[in-house]
Design a protein around this motif. Structure first.
Motif, mmCIF file in Angstrom:
data_model
loop_
_atom_site.group_PDB
_atom_site.id
_atom_site.type_symbol
_atom_site.label_atom_id
_atom_site.label_comp_id
_atom_site.label_asym_id
_atom_site.label_seq_id
_atom_site.Cartn_x
_atom_site.Cartn_y
_atom_site.Cartn_z
ATOM 1 N N ALA A 77 0.896 -1.230 -0.169
ATOM 2 C CA ALA A 77 0.103 -0.050 -0.068
ATOM 3 C C ALA A 77 0.777 1.165 0.050
ATOM 4 C CB ALA A 77 -1.056 0.165 1.359
ATOM 5 N N GLU A 78 0.315 2.420 -0.811
ATOM 6 C CA GLU A 78 1.158 3.609 -0.887
ATOM 7 C C GLU A 78 -0.242 4.561 -0.516
ATOM 8 O OE1 GLU A 78 3.011 4.198 -4.356
ATOM 9 O OE2 GLU A 78 4.546 2.189 -4.127
ATOM 10 N N ASP A 79 0.275 5.979 -0.438
ATOM 11 C CA ASP A 79 -0.750 6.871 -0.303
ATOM 12 C C ASP A 79 -2.011 7.065 -1.283
ATOM 13 O OD1 ASP A 79 1.060 7.828 1.795
ATOM 14 O OD2 ASP A 79 1.916 9.571 0.669
ATOM 15 N N ARG A 80 -1.538 6.647 -2.604
ATOM 16 C CA ARG A 80 -2.444 6.573 -3.434
ATOM 17 C C ARG A 80 -3.638 5.565 -3.167
ATOM 18 N NH1 ARG A 80 -1.478 4.209 -9.708
ATOM 19 N NH2 ARG A 80 -3.551 4.731 -10.612
ATOM 20 N N CYS A 81 -3.239 4.566 -2.421
ATOM 21 C CA CYS A 81 -4.325 3.557 -2.160
ATOM 22 C C CYS A 81 -5.359 4.048 -1.242
ATOM 23 C CB CYS A 81 -3.751 2.199 -1.566
ATOM 24 S SG CYS A 81 -2.394 1.352 -2.629
ATOM 25 N N ALA A 82 -4.961 5.041 -0.418
ATOM 26 C CA ALA A 82 -6.003 5.510 0.546
ATOM 27 C C ALA A 82 -6.994 6.657 -0.210
ATOM 28 C CB ALA A 82 -5.159 6.211 1.681
ATOM 29 N N ASP A 83 -6.568 7.224 -1.253
ATOM 30 C CA ASP A 83 -7.294 8.273 -1.985
ATOM 31 C C ASP A 83 -7.878 7.829 -3.036
ATOM 32 O OD1 ASP A 83 -5.786 10.098 -0.246
ATOM 33 O OD2 ASP A 83 -4.084 10.324 -1.469
ATOM 34 N N GLU A 84 -7.758 6.875 -3.710
ATOM 35 C CA GLU A 84 -8.329 6.414 -4.849
ATOM 36 C C GLU A 84 -9.029 4.735 -4.828
ATOM 37 O OE1 GLU A 84 -5.858 6.737 -8.265
ATOM 38 O OE2 GLU A 84 -4.922 8.753 -7.661
ATOM 39 N N VAL A 85 -10.064 4.598 -5.142
ATOM 40 C CA VAL A 85 -10.725 3.313 -5.401
ATOM 41 C C VAL A 85 -9.804 2.694 -6.722
ATOM 42 C CG1 VAL A 85 -12.626 1.983 -6.009
ATOM 43 C CG2 VAL A 85 -12.808 4.104 -4.595
ATOM 44 N N PRO A 86 -9.193 1.669 -6.455
ATOM 45 C CA PRO A 86 -8.629 1.054 -7.471
ATOM 46 C C PRO A 86 -9.387 0.556 -8.786
ATOM 47 C CG PRO A 86 -8.676 -0.439 -5.843
ATOM 48 C CD PRO A 86 -9.179 0.791 -5.230
ATOM 49 N N PRO A 87 -9.116 1.072 -9.863
ATOM 50 C CA PRO A 87 -9.951 0.636 -11.130
ATOM 51 C C PRO A 87 -9.504 -0.921 -11.507
ATOM 52 C CG PRO A 87 -7.722 1.893 -11.845
ATOM 53 C CD PRO A 87 -7.744 1.809 -10.315
ATOM 54 N N PRO A 88 -10.640 -1.283 -12.575
ATOM 55 C CA PRO A 88 -9.914 -2.732 -12.544
ATOM 56 C C PRO A 88 -8.958 -2.843 -13.711
ATOM 57 C CG PRO A 88 -12.015 -2.087 -13.800
ATOM 58 C CD PRO A 88 -11.833 -0.962 -12.894
#
Length: 348
Positions: free
Chosen positions: A312-323
Motif C-alpha cells: 500500500a502507498e498513499d494513492r491506495c488511501a485516496d483512490e478506489v482502484p480501477p479494474p
C-alpha cells in the motif's frame, strides 16, 4: 484430486463464453445495505458476476466479505438496493405470483450443515420430495413420485432402500447427498452451494465433490460454489471470484487466479491454503496478513484492503482502484484485479 470428472463441463462452459452465449446469470452493480446512520452496513458494494450454463463459479473470501448475502440475493431472499440481477434474461425481482413460483424452481440450494438442514422426523423420501409440496405440478401421483425419488437417490449414489430411512441413520456424507437430491428434485438450472463440504471429513468431501461434478456433467446444472477452502474451489470451479469487505477484488479462470494471482489479498489467501497435491505447490512462503479485518461499518477509504496490504502507498488511501485486466492465452475471460499495483504486472 483428479479432474477427469468435470473436463467436459469445463470445455462446454468455456466454449459458450467464447461464442458469447447469453449467460444463465448476470449480476451488475449489485449493492445491499443493512441498518441506517452510523450503524449502516454495506454488505455488497457494486458486485458484478457472470455465470454460464453448466458452469461452476467459485466464490471465496474471509467471513464477512458478503458471500452469503450475495447468495441470498440470488435466491430472492434479499432484494438489492441497487444494481440488476438477470436470470436467463429475466429480472426475478419483477416477477409475481405464478411467474415467481416458476422461477424459484430454477434456483435451488445445498446448505452447509447436512445435520441441521434435514428434518430429523422425515424420511429420505419425504425430504427429497418436500419441494413437490409447493411445486405440485412437477411430479404428480404417488407412483410417479416414488419412482422419481428412486431416480434421485441413484443419481447421488444412494440405494432404493435408503428411501425409508431417517437422517439419524445416515453418515454426514450420505445426508449431504440427500440434500443434493432434494435440490435436484425440481430440475433446477442453478444450485447455490454454500460451504457444502466444510462440515465433512476430508475423504467424504472428495466423494461429495465428485457427485457434484458428475451431476454437472450429466445434467448440465450450474453451481455458484461458496467456500473458504481454496483447494476445494480449485478442484471444482471453472472460474473464481474473490471478495473482500463487500467488493469483488479479483476474477478470472481458476488456473490463472491460482497460478498467477494479481491482487495481494488473493496471493495471501493462496499462500496460506494447505496443498493436498504437491505438484501444485508453488514453494512460496506463507504471507502473514497483519491486523484485523476492518469493521464493515467503517470501511477504509480508497482500496479496502490497504490497511493490511504490504504494498500500500498513499494513492491506495485516496483512490478506489480501477479494474486492471490481462488477456491470458487460452482463457475465456480476462483475468481482472481491482488493484493499483497488481502483482502480475511484475512478470508481464
Amino acid at each position: 484430486m483428479p479432474d477427469s470428472h468435470f473436463t467436459t463441463a469445463t470445455e462446454t462452459a468455456r466454449a459458450d463464453r467464447t461464442q458469447q452465449t447469453p449467460p444463465l446469470l448476470e449480476v451488475r452493480g449489485v449493492t445491499k445495505t443493512f441498518g441506517s446512520g452510523r450503524r449502516r452496513l454495506t454488505a455488497l458494494d457494486g458486485v458484478d458476476i457472470r455465470l454460464g450454463r453448466g458452469e461452476t463459479l467459485g466464490l471465496v473470501g474471509e467471513s464477512g466479505c458478503g458471500k452469503s448475502t450475495l447468495a441470498r440475493v440470488l435466491l430472492g431472499l434479499e432484494h438489492p438496493d441497487a444494481g440488476t440481477v438477470r436470470f436467463d434474461g429475466t429480472d426475478p425481482f419483477a416477477l409475481r405470483g405464478k411467474d415467481l413460483l416458476a422461477w424459484r424452481r430454477r434456483v435451488q440450494m445445498v446448505f452447509q450443515d447436512p445435520f441441521a438442514s434435514l428434518n430429523a422426523r422425515m424420511s429420505a423420501a419425504d425430504l427429497i420430495g418436500e419441494p413437490w409440496r409447493t411445486h405440485r405440478d412437477v411430479v404428480t401421483g404417488t407412483k410417479a413420485r416414488e419412482k422419481r425419488v428412486r431416480e434421485l437417490l441413484s443419481l447421488v449414489g444412494l440405494r432404493d432402500s435408503d428411501a425409508h430411512r431417517y437422517p439419524n441413520e445416515f453418515s454426514g456424507g450420505q445426508r449431504q447427498r440427500i440434500g443434493i437430491a432434494r435440490a435436484l428434485a425440481l430440475d433446477p438450472d442453478l444450485i447455490v452451494c454454500d460451504e457444502p463440504v466444510s462440515a465433512l471429513d476430508l475423504s467424504v468431501q472428495a466423494q461429495v465433490l465428485n457427485v457434484l461434478s458428475e451431476l454437472r456433467e450429466r445434467l448440465g446444472v450450474a453451481y455458484l460454489f461458496i467456500s473458504h477452502d481454496l483447494s476445494v474451489v480449485r478442484y471444482i470451479s471453472d472460474r473464481v471470484t474473490v471478495m473482500y469487505l463487500g467488493k469483488v477484488i479479483e476474477h478470472g479462470d481458476t488456473e490463472n487466479v491460482f497460478e498467477r494471482p494479481q491482487h495481494p489479498y488473493t496471493q495471501a489467501l493462496i499462500s496460506a491454503a494447505p496443498v493436498l497435491d504437491t505438484s501444485q505447490a508453488t514453494g512460496d512462503r506463507e504471507i502473514q496478513l497483519q491486523g484485523e479485518i476492518p469493521s464493515p461499518f467503517d470501511v477504509p477509504s480508497g482500496c479496502r484492503f490497504r490497511t493490511r496490504c504490504w504494498r500500500a502507498e498513499d494513492r491506495c488511501a485516496d483512490e478506489v482502484p480501477p479494474p486492471v485486466a490481462r488477456n491470458t492465452q487460452g482463457a475465456a475471460d480476462p483475468h481482472t484485479a481491482w488493484c493499483h499495483f497488481p502483482l502480475a504486472t511484475e512478470s508481464a
